[in-house]
Design a protein around this motif. Structure first.
Motif, PDB file in Angstrom:
ATOM      1  N   ARG A  66      48.728  25.451  49.584  1.00 17.18           N
ATOM      2  CA  ARG A  66      48.624  24.973  50.967  1.00 17.18           C
ATOM      3  C   ARG A  66      48.315  23.487  51.043  1.00 17.18           C
ATOM      4  N   GLU A  67      47.355  23.050  50.231  1.00 18.61           N
ATOM      5  CA  GLU A  67      46.826  21.698  50.399  1.00 18.61           C
ATOM      6  C   GLU A  67      47.421  20.668  49.445  1.00 18.61           C
ATOM      7  N   LEU A  68      47.882  21.130  48.284  1.00 15.51           N
ATOM      8  CA  LEU A  68      48.351  20.180  47.270  1.00 15.51           C
ATOM      9  C   LEU A  68      49.846  20.313  46.994  1.00 15.51           C
ATOM     10  N   GLY A  69      50.521  21.156  47.746  1.00 21.21           N
ATOM     11  CA  GLY A  69      51.962  21.301  47.587  1.00 21.21           C
ATOM     12  C   GLY A  69      52.367  21.926  46.279  1.00 21.21           C
ATOM     13  N   ALA A  70      51.523  22.783  45.714  1.00 20.16           N
ATOM     14  CA  ALA A  70      51.849  23.470  44.462  1.00 20.16           C
ATOM     15  C   ALA A  70      52.755  24.666  44.749  1.00 20.16           C
ATOM     16  N   ASN A  71      53.359  25.207  43.688  1.00 18.60           N
ATOM     17  CA  ASN A  71      54.248  26.360  43.867  1.00 18.60           C
ATOM     18  C   ASN A  71      53.820  27.552  42.995  1.00 18.60           C
ATOM     19  N   PHE A  72      52.491  27.838  42.995  1.00 22.34           N
ATOM     20  CA  PHE A  72      51.992  29.015  42.296  1.00 22.34           C
ATOM     21  C   PHE A  72      52.606  30.276  42.906  1.00 22.34           C
ATOM     22  N   ASN A  73      53.109  31.159  42.071  1.00 20.26           N
ATOM     23  CA  ASN A  73      53.495  32.505  42.495  1.00 20.26           C
ATOM     24  C   ASN A  73      52.284  33.397  42.226  1.00 20.26           C
ATOM     25  N   ILE A  74      51.580  33.781  43.264  1.00 19.10           N
ATOM     26  CA  ILE A  74      50.306  34.481  43.120  1.00 19.10           C
ATOM     27  C   ILE A  74      50.464  35.785  42.349  1.00 19.10           C
ATOM     28  N   HIS A  75      51.648  36.426  42.476  1.00 21.36           N
ATOM     29  CA  HIS A  75      51.868  37.711  41.810  1.00 21.36           C
ATOM     30  C   HIS A  75      52.030  37.565  40.299  1.00 21.36           C
ATOM     31  N   GLN A  76      52.148  36.340  39.827  1.00 21.02           N
ATOM     32  CA  GLN A  76      52.289  36.100  38.389  1.00 21.02           C
ATOM     33  C   GLN A  76      50.964  35.691  37.741  1.00 21.02           C
ATOM     34  N   PHE A  77      49.860  35.933  38.477  1.00 20.46           N
ATOM     35  CA  PHE A  77      48.517  35.651  37.960  1.00 20.46           C
ATOM     36  C   PHE A  77      47.607  36.828  38.284  1.00 20.46           C
ATOM     37  N   ASP A  78      46.546  36.974  37.500  1.00 17.92           N
ATOM     38  CA  ASP A  78      45.576  38.045  37.738  1.00 17.92           C
ATOM     39  C   ASP A  78      44.166  37.488  37.575  1.00 17.92           C
ATOM     40  N   HIS A  79      43.211  38.197  38.159  1.00 18.65           N
ATOM     41  CA  HIS A  79      41.798  37.831  38.057  1.00 18.65           C
ATOM     42  C   HIS A  79      41.159  38.671  36.957  1.00 18.65           C
ATOM     43  N   PHE A  80      40.400  38.011  36.057  1.00 21.94           N
ATOM     44  CA  PHE A  80      39.748  38.738  34.970  1.00 21.94           C
ATOM     45  C   PHE A  80      38.284  38.338  34.887  1.00 21.94           C
ATOM     46  N   PRO A  81      37.354  39.267  35.223  1.00 18.43           N
ATOM     47  CA  PRO A  81      35.925  39.006  35.063  1.00 18.43           C
ATOM     48  C   PRO A  81      35.440  39.488  33.702  1.00 18.43           C
ATOM     49  N   PHE A  82      34.389  38.881  33.201  1.00 16.18           N
ATOM     50  CA  PHE A  82      33.843  39.241  31.895  1.00 16.18           C
ATOM     51  C   PHE A  82      32.333  39.070  31.934  1.00 16.18           C
ATOM     52  N   TYR A  83      31.611  39.983  31.269  1.00 16.15           N
ATOM     53  CA  TYR A  83      30.161  39.844  31.154  1.00 16.15           C
ATOM     54  C   TYR A  83      29.737  40.044  29.704  1.00 16.15           C
ATOM     55  N   ASP A  84      28.920  39.124  29.205  1.00 15.12           N
ATOM     56  CA  ASP A  84      28.396  39.179  27.843  1.00 15.12           C
ATOM     57  C   ASP A  84      26.903  39.508  27.910  1.00 15.12           C
ATOM     58  N   PRO A  85      26.519  40.738  27.559  1.00 20.19           N
ATOM     59  CA  PRO A  85      25.101  41.105  27.655  1.00 20.19           C
ATOM     60  C   PRO A  85      24.225  40.402  26.624  1.00 20.19           C
ATOM     61  N   LEU A  86      24.819  39.790  25.603  1.00 16.91           N
ATOM     62  CA  LEU A  86      24.031  39.061  24.612  1.00 16.91           C
ATOM     63  C   LEU A  86      23.492  37.750  25.177  1.00 16.91           C
ATOM     64  N   THR A  87      24.274  37.121  26.041  1.00 18.76           N
ATOM     65  CA  THR A  87      23.869  35.831  26.615  1.00 18.76           C
ATOM     66  C   THR A  87      23.471  35.938  28.083  1.00 18.76           C
ATOM     67  N   GLY A  88      23.849  37.049  28.751  1.00 13.91           N
ATOM     68  CA  GLY A  88      23.599  37.180  30.181  1.00 13.91           C
ATOM     69  C   GLY A  88      24.602  36.419  31.037  1.00 13.91           C
ATOM     70  N   ILE A  89      25.714  35.995  30.450  1.00 11.80           N
ATOM     71  CA  ILE A  89      26.678  35.184  31.194  1.00 11.80           C
ATOM     72  C   ILE A  89      27.836  36.043  31.698  1.00 11.80           C
ATOM     73  N   ALA A  90      28.009  36.072  33.013  1.00 13.14           N
ATOM     74  CA  ALA A  90      29.197  36.637  33.644  1.00 13.14           C
ATOM     75  C   ALA A  90      30.131  35.473  33.961  1.00 13.14           C
ATOM     76  N   SER A  91      31.418  35.675  33.750  1.00 14.53           N
ATOM     77  CA  SER A  91      32.363  34.592  34.011  1.00 14.53           C
ATOM     78  C   SER A  91      33.619  35.146  34.656  1.00 14.53           C
ATOM     79  N   SER A  92      34.340  34.276  35.343  1.00  9.83           N
ATOM     80  CA  SER A  92      35.591  34.655  35.992  1.00  9.83           C
ATOM     81  C   SER A  92      36.718  33.756  35.500  1.00  9.83           C
ATOM     82  N   GLN A  93      37.868  34.371  35.276  1.00  8.87           N
ATOM     83  CA  GLN A  93      39.054  33.651  34.838  1.00  8.87           C
ATOM     84  C   GLN A  93      40.258  34.074  35.669  1.00  8.87           C
ATOM     85  N   ILE A  94      41.204  33.170  35.829  1.00 10.95           N
ATOM     86  CA  ILE A  94      42.505  33.494  36.397  1.00 10.95           C
ATOM     87  C   ILE A  94      43.511  33.436  35.249  1.00 10.95           C
ATOM     88  N   VAL A  95      44.262  34.532  35.040  1.00 10.78           N
ATOM     89  CA  VAL A  95      45.125  34.667  33.865  1.00 10.78           C
ATOM     90  C   VAL A  95      46.593  34.637  34.274  1.00 10.78           C
TER      91      VAL A  95
END
Length: 327
Positions: free
Chosen positions: A231-260
């Motif tokens: 919308r704002e930067l004139g990019a042409n991402f096809n949203i259906h060609q990406f997915d959201h992937f969350p991850f949690y590491d109980p050893l460090t306590g870090i939850a993280s989010s990635q777009i794949v």
């Protein structure tokens, strides 16, 4: 006319900063975009939906403490200060803080509330919410990035309490959290306070579910970042060609989010900038750390802050910690 001109200029500058951040972040290896860019109008609306999800336990835990412990927090601080300035970083719409301020009010001869938030819209709602519950409290709204606005906070003869709620401290890796505490301390006197909300470690599946809800709202929230770039930067991402992937590491306590990226592809922007994605390449977007008590002690010790008091929710999975600068 001047107001509209200034508002337009501010929007243009923010857009330029966003674009420069995106170019820099997507040129890194691994790719990375800061979570603050989730929050356009659509992102704000999606996050409000997330706040209501059964899996997203954090707001309910925080409200338990605000409803049940605000009276005690006010009493503890009023034992040192009869007049208090409350400064909230990332204040948002004030729907939670108004309950805390209301319970603080009887304990102080005077109470001032300074709300700092990047969103003018959030501050306008915040003012209405706070004023509806605490008419006698002096209200000041300060728009902008709080890393900038806090630096210019004038000194006061009153006591000062800085609020950092919402478990937002979890967005900082421990070394950055220590630096953040030192930054806050720069505007605190020895007898002032810093109240921080921490989400504590708990069953890993409960944490992971909070960032991977069954309705897919969190996925929409993350992928809206790509839509915003379209919308704002004139990019042409096809949203259906990406997915959201969350991850949690109980050893460090870090939850993280990635777009794949689900395929090898190239995305182009309006000014000719382009970025290539390999198959299953990820863009890191957010860290949400969950804290062991030893983490909190480390942050306090290395930033030269004392732990004055702690306030827990019912199951002790979430806490407000009251810090004071070391003498």
């Amino acid at each position: 006319m001047d107001f509209l001109w200034n508002k337009t200029c501010k929007k243009v500058i923010e857009m330029q900063e966003f674009f420069e951040h995106v170019k820099k972040g997507l040129s890194k290896s691994p790719k990375k975009i800061a979570s603050r860019y989730f929050y356009d109008a659509k992102g704000d609306a999606l996050f409000q939906q997330i706040m209501q999800l059964e899996e997203y336990y954090l707001p309910r835990c925080e409200m338990q403490i605000i409803e049940n412990k605000s009276e005690q927090i006010g009493q503890d601080i009023s034992a040192v200060h009869s007049n208090l300035q409350v400064v909230e970083l990332g204040a948002g719409d004030g729907t939670k803080t108004k309950h805390l301020i209301k319970q603080f009010e009887p304990h102080f001869d005077s109470l001032e509330y300074v709300a700092m938030d990047i969103s003018d819209n959030a501050l306008s709602i915040n003012k209405k919410e706070i004023s509806s519950e605490a008419e006698q409290v002096k209200y000041i709204g300060v728009a902008g990035n709080y890393f900038d606005t806090y630096k210019s906070l004038p000194s006061t003869s009153d006591g000062r309490l800085v609020l950092f709620l919402g478990a937002n401290i979890g967005n900082y890796p421990t070394p950055d959290a220590i630096g953040f505490f030192r930054f806050i301390q720069s505007k605190l006197k020895e007898e002032d306070y810093f109240l921080v909300a921490f989400d504590l470690v708990k069953h890993p599946r409960k944490i992971l579910a909070a960032y991977d809800d069954s309705q897919g709202i969190t996925k929409q929230f993350n992928l809206n970042l790509l839509e915003r770039m379209n919308r704002e930067l004139g990019a042409n991402f096809n949203i259906h060609q990406f997915d959201h992937f969350p991850f949690y590491d109980p050893l460090t306590g870090i939850a993280s989010s990635q777009i794949v990226s689900l395929k090898k592809q190239t995305v182009e922007f309006s000014d000719g900038f382009s970025v290539c994605f390999d198959l299953f390449e990820a863009v890191h977007t957010e860290v949400s750390k969950k804290f062991f008590w030893s983490d909190i002690e480390e942050i306090a010790n290395k930033s030269k802050m004392d732990i004055a008091q702690t306030y827990y929710n019912a199951n002790k999975g979430y806490t407000f910690v009251l810090f004071r600068p070391q003498g």
